[in-house]
Design an enzyme around this catalytic site. Sequence first.
Site, PDB file in Angstrom:
ATOM      1  N   ARG A  94      14.593  39.422 -49.440  1.00 56.48           N
ATOM      2  CA  ARG A  94      13.724  38.311 -49.048  1.00 56.48           C
ATOM      3  C   ARG A  94      12.577  38.896 -48.242  1.00 56.48           C
ATOM      4  O   ARG A  94      12.770  39.816 -47.449  1.00 56.48           O
ATOM      5  CB  ARG A  94      14.460  37.283 -48.171  1.00 56.48           C
ATOM      6  CG  ARG A  94      15.676  36.642 -48.818  1.00 56.48           C
ATOM      7  CD  ARG A  94      16.228  35.536 -47.916  1.00 56.48           C
ATOM      8  NE  ARG A  94      17.585  35.179 -48.263  1.00 56.48           N
ATOM      9  CZ  ARG A  94      17.919  34.316 -49.231  1.00 56.48           C
ATOM     10  NH1 ARG A  94      16.967  33.737 -49.939  1.00 56.48           N
ATOM     11  NH2 ARG A  94      19.174  34.030 -49.493  1.00 56.48           N
ATOM     12  N   ARG A 142      19.008  33.629 -53.508  1.00 56.37           N
ATOM     13  CA  ARG A 142      19.089  32.174 -53.616  1.00 56.37           C
ATOM     14  C   ARG A 142      17.969  31.468 -52.851  1.00 56.37           C
ATOM     15  O   ARG A 142      17.722  31.731 -51.682  1.00 56.37           O
ATOM     16  CB  ARG A 142      20.448  31.689 -53.086  1.00 56.37           C
ATOM     17  CG  ARG A 142      20.654  30.180 -53.204  1.00 56.37           C
ATOM     18  CD  ARG A 142      22.037  29.789 -52.754  1.00 56.37           C
ATOM     19  NE  ARG A 142      23.037  30.189 -53.728  1.00 56.37           N
ATOM     20  CZ  ARG A 142      24.311  30.427 -53.423  1.00 56.37           C
ATOM     21  NH1 ARG A 142      24.723  30.347 -52.184  1.00 56.37           N
ATOM     22  NH2 ARG A 142      25.165  30.767 -54.364  1.00 56.37           N
ATOM     23  N   HIS A 202      21.811  43.559 -52.368  1.00 58.61           N
ATOM     24  CA  HIS A 202      21.654  42.945 -51.051  1.00 58.61           C
ATOM     25  C   HIS A 202      21.470  43.995 -49.966  1.00 58.61           C
ATOM     26  O   HIS A 202      21.201  43.652 -48.818  1.00 58.61           O
ATOM     27  CB  HIS A 202      22.892  42.076 -50.761  1.00 58.61           C
ATOM     28  CG  HIS A 202      22.775  41.212 -49.559  1.00 58.61           C
ATOM     29  ND1 HIS A 202      23.532  41.407 -48.415  1.00 58.61           N
ATOM     30  CD2 HIS A 202      21.986  40.138 -49.300  1.00 58.61           C
ATOM     31  CE1 HIS A 202      23.229  40.496 -47.514  1.00 58.61           C
ATOM     32  NE2 HIS A 202      22.297  39.710 -48.026  1.00 58.61           N
ATOM     33  N   TYR A 255      15.752  36.489 -36.050  1.00 62.75           N
ATOM     34  CA  TYR A 255      17.055  36.940 -36.542  1.00 62.75           C
ATOM     35  C   TYR A 255      17.484  38.143 -35.710  1.00 62.75           C
ATOM     36  O   TYR A 255      16.709  39.086 -35.539  1.00 62.75           O
ATOM     37  CB  TYR A 255      16.971  37.381 -38.008  1.00 62.75           C
ATOM     38  CG  TYR A 255      17.104  36.276 -39.030  1.00 62.75           C
ATOM     39  CD1 TYR A 255      16.556  35.020 -38.812  1.00 62.75           C
ATOM     40  CD2 TYR A 255      17.757  36.494 -40.233  1.00 62.75           C
ATOM     41  CE1 TYR A 255      16.670  34.017 -39.761  1.00 62.75           C
ATOM     42  CE2 TYR A 255      17.867  35.496 -41.190  1.00 62.75           C
ATOM     43  CZ  TYR A 255      17.318  34.263 -40.948  1.00 62.75           C
ATOM     44  OH  TYR A 255      17.425  33.273 -41.888  1.00 62.75           O
ATOM     45  N   ARG A 303      29.471  34.426 -36.909  1.00 58.45           N
ATOM     46  CA  ARG A 303      28.545  33.307 -36.681  1.00 58.45           C
ATOM     47  C   ARG A 303      28.949  32.074 -37.477  1.00 58.45           C
ATOM     48  O   ARG A 303      28.902  30.956 -36.962  1.00 58.45           O
ATOM     49  CB  ARG A 303      27.125  33.709 -37.066  1.00 58.45           C
ATOM     50  CG  ARG A 303      26.122  32.563 -37.005  1.00 58.45           C
ATOM     51  CD  ARG A 303      24.704  33.031 -37.199  1.00 58.45           C
ATOM     52  NE  ARG A 303      24.532  33.760 -38.438  1.00 58.45           N
ATOM     53  CZ  ARG A 303      24.261  33.198 -39.614  1.00 58.45           C
ATOM     54  NH1 ARG A 303      24.150  31.893 -39.710  1.00 58.45           N
ATOM     55  NH2 ARG A 303      24.099  33.939 -40.699  1.00 58.45           N
ATOM     56  N   HIS A 319      22.803  37.863 -36.849  1.00 59.20           N
ATOM     57  CA  HIS A 319      22.796  38.240 -38.258  1.00 59.20           C
ATOM     58  C   HIS A 319      23.313  39.651 -38.513  1.00 59.20           C
ATOM     59  O   HIS A 319      23.561  40.022 -39.656  1.00 59.20           O
ATOM     60  CB  HIS A 319      21.355  38.106 -38.782  1.00 59.20           C
ATOM     61  CG  HIS A 319      21.218  38.164 -40.266  1.00 59.20           C
ATOM     62  ND1 HIS A 319      20.631  39.228 -40.931  1.00 59.20           N
ATOM     63  CD2 HIS A 319      21.588  37.288 -41.231  1.00 59.20           C
ATOM     64  CE1 HIS A 319      20.644  39.002 -42.227  1.00 59.20           C
ATOM     65  NE2 HIS A 319      21.220  37.834 -42.450  1.00 59.20           N
TER      66      HIS A 319
END
Length: 737
Positions: free
Chosen positions: A420, A450, A480, A513, A609, A637
Site C-alpha cells: 500500500r 484489499r 505482503h 501507524y 491489537r 502495527h
Amino acid sequence: MVNQPQSRSFGTSEVPAARATIDRIELPEFVPPAQPAGGFSGERFLDRELSWLQFNARVLELAEDPDLFLLERVNFLSIFGSNLDEFFMVRVAGLKRRIAAGMAVPSAAGINPVDQLELLLSQAHELQKRHAQVFRQQVNPALEGQGIRIKKWDALNPEQKAGLRKWFVDQVFPILTPLAVDPAHPFPYISGLSLNLAVIVRNPVSGKELFARIKVPDVLPRLIAVDHPGSRNVPSRDVEFISLEDVIAVHLDNLFPGMEVVENYAFRVTRNEDLEVEEDDAENLLQALEKELLRRRFGPPVRLEVVDDMNPAVKALLVRELNVEEDEVFSLPAPLDLRGLSVIAGIDRPDLHYPKHVAHTSRALNESETSKAADVFAAMRRRDILLHHPYDSFSTSVQAFLEQAAADPQVVAIKQTLYRTSGDSPIVDALIDAAESGKQVLALVEIKARFDEQANIDWARKLEQAGVHVVYGIVGLKTHSKLSLVVRRESKGLRRYCHIGTGNYHPRTARYYEDLGLLTTDEQVGEDVSRLFNQLSGYAPKTTFKRLLVAPRSVRSGLIDCIEMEIAHKKAGREARVIIKVNSIVDEAIIDALYRASQAGVKVDVIVRGICAIRPGVPGLSENIRVRSFLGRFLEHSRVFAFRNGDDPLVYIGSADMMHRNLDRRVEALVRLSNKSDVTELLALLNRYLDAGTASWHLDSEGNWMRHHQDANGKPLLDIQTYLLESRARQTGAGRR
C-alpha cells in the site's frame, strides 16, 4: 554480529535448510489437526469473528472515554464505523457465501456456521446501537458545549436557510438523479455504502403514492458548514453544521415538481465487496482484477441500515427489493453512517486534539550537530539502524534512503515491494526518478491489496511507463513483505543496503501507524533479500535463507521451533520466556505451541491489537499466558517475536501476523536482529508495554477484555504512546514543540 547458521539447533529440534523455501503454487494450505494437540480441550480457541467485534468494542471504549480529547473521541466514532463496514463487506459476506454454497464448516472455536452468523449479527446490532448512543448522548452534547453544533433545518435562521438554498440550487441540485419505481422503472441498483433517501411522493390528481430513491452524492462533504456551504475552510469555533441529506430532504419538491412529497427516510446498504480472482486461469492478472473490481460494485447486500422512524411499509419494501433478512436490518437513530464525523474530527482546535507530534530523525542517523540531511548510506555502514515509527521520522529515514538511492550515481539497482502507498507517494516518485536516470529498478506491486486494488493498478502502470520493471509476485500468493534492496558500487565492489519493515511504504500512514524497521548492510541479510526478490520476480522455488524466516514455508515452522527451544530451556532448568507482539493471532498451530510452552512453565506474553483466539489463564492449559491489547493515538502495527534463548535472546521483526492468510497464502518476511544493543532496546520496550503500571486491555479466559487505565486510587496509568513521544523528544533534546 552473530551469524545464524543455515541449520540452527533449537535444543529439541532442527530447522533444516529445505524448510526455508517457497514452493510456488504447489503449497497446501495449513489445516489444523482434527484432534486437539497435546490433549487440549476442543474449546481451547476463542472465535475469530467474535474477537474482531470485541476489538471494535475497544475502539468504541475510546470514544466513550470522557478524559480523552473531544475531537479524538469523534475520530474514534468515525473509525468504528469504517471498521464495522469492512467487517460486513468481508467477514460477514464471506461467511454468508460459504453457508449458501454449503462449504461452511464449524469454526476453530467449535461454533456452527449458522450459529456463528446469528451471534455476529446479534453482537453487531448491540454495538451499532451503542455507537449511536455514544454520539447522541455523550459526544454530540460535548461538541455543543464547545461551540460545534449539528443543526436541523428548522433550527436555522432565515439568512442561513437562504444561503443554503442558493448553494443547493448551484452545487447540489445538478448532481442529483431521482429514480422512480413503477411498472416502467424497476427498483434501482443501490451501491454499497452509499447513503440514500427513500422518498414517497403522491400524485395530487390520482392520489396514488409512489416510491423514489435519491442517492446522497458522495462527491460532496457529508456535513456542511451552515454559514460556509461548499467551503472546506471551516471555522474552528462557533461553527454550525447540517447534514447533506437534510439539505436535500427539504428541497425534494425541486426534484418532483407537480408531485406532493409525503415523506422521506435515510437508508444505507452494505454489500459483499471481497474479491475473488482465479489467478491460475487468468492470462493477465491485471485485466482479471479490473473485471473483478467492476463485479465488486454489484455484490449481494449483507446489511441494510435504516433510520429508526422509517415507515414500516417503506422498510418492508426495501427489505423485499434488496432481498435481505430481518436480522440484517439495523434500525438506528439519525444520522446514519457516522464516518461522516471525520469532517468535525478535522476541525483545527488544538485544545480538543492530541498535542501536535513532530517526528524526530533517528539518533543513529542524526549523529552530527549540523542541520544538513543525514547521509543514510554512511550511517548504515557504521551500524544497523533500528527505526521505530512514528517516533522516528519516516521521511528522514526510509523515504530519505530511497530518495538518496535514486539520486546517487553509484547506485546501480533498486528493488522494492509495494503493498500500500499514498496517492502522492515520494517512494513511487523516487523509483521513477531512479529508472529514468538509468538505474535497474524492480517494483513488486501487490495489486491484490484489499480495497487498494485500483490504486495499485494505477501505480503499476505509472511505474511501467517510466521504465520500472513491474512484477506482481507469485501466482496464488499475496506479497505482503516489506522490503527494499539497494545495490551500490563501491571501492571494494558491490554492497547491498537493505530495509526490512513491519509496515507499508506509505508516508502518510507512517505518521500514525506504530511500526519497526531495520536498515542494514549485513551481508547475510543482503544475500537473503536478494534471493527473495529473485524468487518473487523469477523462478527459484528452492531458495534457502539464513537470517530470514519467509512465509509460506518457514515462518510458522521457524517460530514454533523457537517456542520449542524455550520449552527445552525450561525443562533443562534455565530461564525461558516468549513475547509476541502482533496485530492478530488466530493460527492454531502457533497457539497450540504457546499452550505447550505454558504447560512447561514458560512465561508467555502476547500483545495483540485486534483479533485473538488464545484463551489465557486456563488452569492446566494456559495459566502462564498473558494477553494484552493497546489502542490509542497511534495504530499499533509492529510485529515482534522475542525469545529468551538462555542468555542470548532471539528477536525477529517483520510483516507477518499469526493468521492463516499470512502464514499460508502470503509471502511474508521476518528478519532476526543481530545487533545486541537493538535487541536490548526492543526487549526493554516490550517490557515497558507489559509493565503493570502501563495502561492496557487484559483478556481473560472467557474471552472478555477489561480496560486497565487507572490504579486503585483512580490515578491514570502510563500511556505507552505518550511516554514514547516524550522520551524520544527528551533524547533528541528537542523537547515538545
